[in-house]
Design an enzyme around this catalytic site. Sequence first.
Site, PDB file in Angstrom:
ATOM      1  N   ASP A   1       0.831  -1.201   0.000  1.00  0.00           N
ATOM      2  CA  ASP A   1       0.000   0.000   0.000  1.00  0.00           C
ATOM      3  C   ASP A   1       0.865   1.249   0.000  1.00  0.00           C
ATOM      4  OD1 ASP A   1      -2.972  -0.730   0.318  1.00  0.00           O
ATOM      5  OD2 ASP A   1      -1.924  -2.113   1.633  1.00  0.00           O
TER       6      ASP A   1
ATOM      7  N   ASN B   1       1.883  -2.728   4.233  1.00  0.00           N
ATOM      8  CA  ASN B   1       0.877  -3.526   3.540  1.00  0.00           C
ATOM      9  C   ASN B   1      -0.108  -4.069   4.573  1.00  0.00           C
ATOM     10  OD1 ASN B   1      -0.156  -4.598   1.099  1.00  0.00           O
ATOM     11  ND2 ASN B   1       0.782  -6.572   1.498  1.00  0.00           N
ATOM     12  N   LYS B   2      -1.083  -4.817   4.111  1.00  0.00           N
ATOM     13  CA  LYS B   2      -2.090  -5.376   5.013  1.00  0.00           C
ATOM     14  C   LYS B   2      -1.423  -6.129   6.152  1.00  0.00           C
ATOM     15  CE  LYS B   2      -5.166  -4.007   2.043  1.00  0.00           C
ATOM     16  NZ  LYS B   2      -4.289  -3.304   1.129  1.00  0.00           N
TER      17      LYS B   2
END
Length: 181
Positions: A30, A40-41
Site C-alpha cells: 500500500d 501492507n495489510k
Amino acid sequence: AGTDCRLISDTAVGQMISNGRVDRVVVGADRITKDGYVFNKIGTYQMAVLADRHRVPFHTAAPYSTFDLAHSHGQVVIEERSADEVVRVRGRRVAPKGVPVSNPAFDSTPPELVTSIITDRGLVERPVQENIGRVMASYRGPWRDLRARSLARIKASAFGAEVRPRRDHGFESHRARSTIV
C-alpha cells in the site's frame, strides 16, 4: 505459462514455508517509504520474518504510485480499525466485554527482510533502502505517469480495495486483509 500457486489461509504460512512448500513470497504494497519500509495489510511482516527464517526470497510488487519518497517509515501512522471487527462475528459478540482490543489494519516490513521490489520502473534490489531513489529517478519511459496510474488502478481492483492517502501521512484501505504467498 502462468505462475504455479496455491491458495492457503493466512495462518498456514508458517507451516507451508517451514515444510519447503514455498519457494518465494510475492506481496503487494500500500506504501513504500523512501527508506525502503513496505507497508501492507496486516500479516505481511510475519510472512517476511518467516521467509527470512527459512531463507525463502521475499519480494514486493508495486507500481511507482505506491512509493512515498517524501516520508520515512517513522512518519507513517498505521490505521487502527474498529474493535468490532475482532470481537464480533455476524453481529454476535465472541469475546468478553471489557477485553482490550488492538486491530491495526497494516504493518511495516523493514527493508532488510525484502529481497527485491518489482516495479513498473525497474527492479529495486538489496539494499533496497539505498537503491530506491536510483531506480525511481533513472526511469525515463514516455508513458510513465499514465502507466503508473493504470497499474495502481489494476492493483486496487485486483485486491478489491480502494486506497486513499490521509493528511497525517497514514493511509486507509477499504478491505479487511489480503495475503499473497
